[in-house]
Design a protein around this motif. Structure first.
Motif, PDB file in Angstrom:
ATOM      1  N   ARG A 131       0.963  -0.969  -0.006  1.00 41.75           N
ATOM      2  CA  ARG A 131      -0.265  -0.079   0.738  1.00 41.75           C
ATOM      3  C   ARG A 131       0.562   1.360   0.135  1.00 41.75           C
ATOM      4  N   THR A 132       2.097   1.173   0.580  1.00 39.12           N
ATOM      5  CA  THR A 132       2.575   2.714   0.859  1.00 39.12           C
ATOM      6  C   THR A 132       3.232   2.859  -0.424  1.00 39.12           C
ATOM      7  N   LEU A 133       3.808   1.341  -0.730  1.00 35.57           N
ATOM      8  CA  LEU A 133       4.461   1.924  -1.859  1.00 35.57           C
ATOM      9  C   LEU A 133       3.822   2.678  -3.320  1.00 35.57           C
ATOM     10  N   LEU A 134       2.225   2.054  -3.266  1.00 42.66           N
ATOM     11  CA  LEU A 134       0.896   2.364  -4.671  1.00 42.66           C
ATOM     12  C   LEU A 134       1.076   4.344  -4.038  1.00 42.66           C
ATOM     13  N   MET A 135       1.107   3.975  -2.488  1.00 44.68           N
ATOM     14  CA  MET A 135       0.660   5.998  -1.921  1.00 44.68           C
ATOM     15  C   MET A 135       2.154   6.980  -2.213  1.00 44.68           C
ATOM     16  N   LEU A 136       3.006   6.401  -1.946  1.00 41.16           N
ATOM     17  CA  LEU A 136       4.160   6.904  -2.705  1.00 41.16           C
ATOM     18  C   LEU A 136       3.923   7.698  -4.113  1.00 41.16           C
ATOM     19  N   ASP A 137       3.911   6.144  -5.097  1.00 44.41           N
ATOM     20  CA  ASP A 137       3.988   6.315  -6.080  1.00 44.41           C
ATOM     21  C   ASP A 137       2.705   8.415  -6.646  1.00 44.41           C
ATOM     22  N   VAL A 138       1.832   7.191  -6.063  1.00 42.37           N
ATOM     23  CA  VAL A 138       0.728   8.653  -6.379  1.00 42.37           C
ATOM     24  C   VAL A 138       0.929  10.150  -6.136  1.00 42.37           C
ATOM     25  N   ALA A 139       1.712  10.246  -4.580  1.00 50.15           N
ATOM     26  CA  ALA A 139       2.510  11.351  -4.612  1.00 50.15           C
ATOM     27  C   ALA A 139       3.552  11.802  -5.700  1.00 50.15           C
ATOM     28  N   SER A 140       4.126  11.254  -5.661  1.00 46.25           N
ATOM     29  CA  SER A 140       5.388  11.372  -6.557  1.00 46.25           C
ATOM     30  C   SER A 140       4.588  11.985  -8.365  1.00 46.25           C
TER      31      SER A 140
END
Length: 168
Positions: A131-140
């Motif tokens: 989930r963190t990987l997906l959240m970081l990608d959305v943020a970047s």
């Protein structure tokens, strides 16, 4: 002619398989011992765990990531095709030419890579990291889209020709 040869080879192998299968002797009265063992062990298979990856939150993250990547592709192509040629792609692996097809293929591949990485992390019991990987990608990607949509030329609005005025 080549198609005829390929068809003949396939039909020959099929006929050979039929001949071999017909030549086998099967006895329906004999039941092997391993069948009882296999049936007994099949009943003791534990129930599978509920899939923790395809939750509403992860689907919302994936949808947000796809939307932000589409916006990033649109804004990047718009800036790279600006007549002033004063904007450059800062992502080192992204296509540099301003082609719509290349940018769309890159964004689709990047989305698939991120989602595949999150799926692999989840498969190996790293649910929070997935989930963190997906959240970081959305943020970047959100940062990149925000930066792309706020970038304009200093002299004129985006889309107008810049004229050169010599200094005296």
């Amino acid at each position: 002619m080549k198609m005829f040869i390929k068809t003949a080879v396939i039909l020959t192998y099929f006929a050979l398989g039929v001949v071999i299968a017909q030549s086998q002797q099967f006895s329906s009265s004999v039941q092997p011992d391993y069948l009882d063992t296999w049936m007994a062990s099949a009943k003791t298979v534990p129930a599978q765990k509920k899939d923790q990856f395809n939750t509403q939150f992860v689907i919302a993250l994936f949808s947000a990531d796809a939307t932000v990547r589409a916006l990033d592709g649109y804004s990047t192509v718009k800036l790279l095709n600006d007549p002033c040629r004063c904007f450059h792609e800062s992502d080192p692996i992204a296509p540099k030419g301003g082609s719509i097809a290349a940018t769309a293929a890159f964004q689709a591949g990047a989305l698939a890579a991120v989602y595949g990485g999150a799926w692999l992390l989840n498969r190996h019991e790293h649910h929070k990291m997935a989930r963190t990987l997906l959240m970081l990608d959305v943020a970047s990607e959100s940062y990149a889209v925000g930066r792309n949509f706020t970038r304009t030329r200093n002299v004129a609005p985006t889309g107008t020709q810049i004229t050169y005025i010599p200094l005296k």
